[in-house]
Design a protein around this motif. Structure first.
Motif, PDB file in Angstrom:
ATOM      1  N   UNK A 166      38.194  40.877  38.540  1.00 43.23           N
ATOM      2  CA  UNK A 166      37.068  40.026  38.141  1.00 43.23           C
ATOM      3  C   UNK A 166      37.188  39.742  36.651  1.00 43.23           C
ATOM      4  N   UNK A 167      36.847  38.525  36.215  1.00 44.99           N
ATOM      5  CA  UNK A 167      36.076  37.503  36.938  1.00 44.99           C
ATOM      6  C   UNK A 167      36.867  36.641  37.916  1.00 44.99           C
ATOM      7  N   UNK A 168      38.164  36.860  38.075  1.00 43.12           N
ATOM      8  CA  UNK A 168      38.917  36.054  39.033  1.00 43.12           C
ATOM      9  C   UNK A 168      38.445  36.354  40.448  1.00 43.12           C
ATOM     10  N   UNK A 169      38.420  35.326  41.261  1.00 47.88           N
ATOM     11  CA  UNK A 169      37.926  35.463  42.631  1.00 47.88           C
ATOM     12  C   UNK A 169      38.901  34.837  43.609  1.00 47.88           C
ATOM     13  N   UNK A 170      38.853  35.343  44.820  1.00 48.98           N
ATOM     14  CA  UNK A 170      39.591  34.677  45.896  1.00 48.98           C
ATOM     15  C   UNK A 170      39.005  33.306  46.180  1.00 48.98           C
ATOM     16  N   UNK A 224      52.629  37.383  36.311  1.00 47.68           N
ATOM     17  CA  UNK A 224      51.311  36.729  36.274  1.00 47.68           C
ATOM     18  C   UNK A 224      50.601  36.914  37.606  1.00 47.68           C
ATOM     19  N   UNK A 225      51.349  36.776  38.700  1.00 47.19           N
ATOM     20  CA  UNK A 225      50.779  36.974  40.028  1.00 47.19           C
ATOM     21  C   UNK A 225      50.333  38.423  40.208  1.00 47.19           C
ATOM     22  N   UNK A 257      44.635  25.854  40.835  1.00 48.86           N
ATOM     23  CA  UNK A 257      44.929  26.384  39.499  1.00 48.86           C
ATOM     24  C   UNK A 257      46.070  27.389  39.501  1.00 48.86           C
ATOM     25  N   UNK A 268      43.786  45.275  43.446  1.00 48.35           N
ATOM     26  CA  UNK A 268      42.923  46.231  42.737  1.00 48.35           C
ATOM     27  C   UNK A 268      41.731  46.597  43.611  1.00 48.35           C
ATOM     28  N   UNK A 269      41.163  47.761  43.323  1.00 52.11           N
ATOM     29  CA  UNK A 269      39.878  48.123  43.921  1.00 52.11           C
ATOM     30  C   UNK A 269      39.021  48.758  42.824  1.00 52.11           C
ATOM     31  N   UNK A 271      48.278  32.257  42.085  1.00 51.94           N
ATOM     32  CA  UNK A 271      47.751  33.610  42.211  1.00 51.94           C
ATOM     33  C   UNK A 271      46.587  33.723  43.195  1.00 51.94           C
ATOM     34  N   UNK A 272      45.598  32.853  43.048  1.00 49.93           N
ATOM     35  CA  UNK A 272      44.439  32.949  43.949  1.00 49.93           C
ATOM     36  C   UNK A 272      44.844  32.621  45.385  1.00 49.93           C
TER      37      UNK A 272
END
Lengths: 297, 297
Positions: free
Chosen positions: B274-278, B43-44, B251, B13-14, B254-255
């Protein structure tokens, strides 16, 4: 605004979206009873199931019919972008507070949760209640995160998921939490079965599921605890224990409240967001009997 | 279509929505490698974080660039209304299969999950894969529900969350599941660490996270198992075990995959919703080292 009884109404739905007449009716019951605040679009109010337009409409209706009672609005969503939109819409609708849970699909890390709250706080003109509900979010706050979030000046309250059942242990728990946060941040108990113990232990607020449908019963309990009559508060909680048992048997309070509202004629049947369903069969009969026996309205 | 290696790409995403160039690039890698199917918006692939327009766009891009390889699309959402919309959009985009997990906020009951799948099946013109992922949905399927769902003629596969680690126990587990479902319903393993054991135990498919970024490594493992070379499949899995360990430490996959994709220059930084982060810091370095050491591409 994050003190006393905060009552969380259902958001009844129909094929078109929000059943506006039913929703307004529920809000008006809370106003007539004189609750301290209205927690619209809480978990009981189906917030994560609603789209942006539905949430905007619910916010407008709640504020319009709250007769000046402060409205706190749930703004949680999986994606931060959406949370920020909901916060913006809620503020435009005139709410007095925002309720934010770290809703998850991929389990969240503490730094991600902090980043979410920080982003919302940066854009908030009304105070935010941190909504700690591991049963639905599957995220566990720890003391460090409580303290870090409460240090953000926009945070006004923490909604905690219950307290220990022993009064002295509960008091120590609430005192310990209070030591983590500035004085401006109130601590509110949720998990209705814990309300009397939590209020007696020094919680400032009860974020109440049953209060959204039976505000008189919830107010009586709250006022007893606020007046320092801990024994009376516990008695009133005990009288409602058939509800707490029904909540435990039915995966939380939402389906029980939705079923009760239908049984009482306050909502039309099947007003939950599918795939969620009302309770049927023998358990539905049992809920009807509980309403009749407790006569909590 | 629910056989062999189904590779699950990220959906980068951007600020505008989907990073289309990066997403197309990931799909093209899968096509070039010759995976058996593409599991877009798994999910990924961040499906529950995307809005309807983003999902529609991702579906169109995946089908357009799949060069005839079947595309299965994730359509899960909290609300049944939205799931039905996503199913409709996916079919209009030309996908070959639908992937549906019982996403929850309020914990779901088995009858609600059955009702959801039944409603989607009633409107489905392509087969559906039942997505059992308790880590993200917090719903546990039982044998009765597997059997009831598999009896719906539109159900084509069940994506199971891993298998027991002991080969014989795994084989018994897969055989038992197969006894619950009609012959047309395939059983696919997920949880990449279990893939070799699952395929060796008779699973028809591997629904693969690592296959979305490292399709050659995942194909080699899959083809070894399909050829009956169980030992070779286990060796290839063992060679990838630094990835399985990284998934466990972070976890899920994905990350790790998002961080790896950035490190490899296939996506721009911070392409998660977001809120997911690398992943940052020392663990990010470790992922870079794993990529270099395993050389899985």
């Amino acid at each position: 605004m994050f003190k006393g009884l905060s009552a969380f109404p259902l958001t009844p739905l129909n094929a078109q979206g929000i059943d506006e007449a039913a929703f307004i009716g529920l809000v008006q019951c809370l106003v007539a009873a004189g609750v301290d605040s209205i927690g619209a679009l809480g978990s009981t109010g189906s917030y994560p199931y609603l789209d942006r337009a539905e949430r905007r409409r619910a916010a407008a209706l709640a504020v319009e019919h709250a007769a000046g009672i402060p409205v706190m609005l749930g703004i949680g969503a999986l994606r931060q972008r959406d949370v920020l939109h909901h916060a913006q819409d809620a503020q435009a609708a005139g709410v007095s507070g925002l309720l934010l849970a770290p809703v998850s699909y991929q389990p969240l890390r503490p730094d991600e949760v902090y980043g979410l709250f920080e982003a919302v706080a940066r854009n908030a003109s009304v105070p935010i209640c941190v909504y700690d509900n591991p049963r639905t979010t599957h995220f566990d706050f720890d003391d460090d995160l409580y303290a870090a979030l409460a240090a953000l000046p926009q945070i006004g309250s923490i909604k905690i998921p219950g307290v220990p059942t022993e009064p002295e242990v509960a008091r120590a728990h609430v005192s310990r939490l209070r030591g983590l946060v500035p004085a401006r941040v109130t601590i509110g108990v949720s998990g209705d079965a814990f309300a009397a113990t939590g209020l007696n232990a020094g919680c400032d607020a009860w974020y109440s599921v049953i209060g959204g449908l039976f505000p008189h019963a919830a107010l009586a309990l709250t006022r007893a605890a606020q007046a320092g009559d801990a024994a009376r508060a516990m008695q009133l909680s005990q009288a409602l224990s058939p509800f707490w048992d029904a909540f435990a048997r039915n995966g939380g309070g939402m389906r029980v409240m939705a079923t009760a509202a239908t049984l009482m004629g306050l909502t039309k049947p099947d007003s939950l967001p599918a795939p969620l369903r009302e309770i049927t069969g023998a358990e539905r009969e049992r809920i009807a009997q509980i309403i009749a026996a407790c006569d909590p309205s």
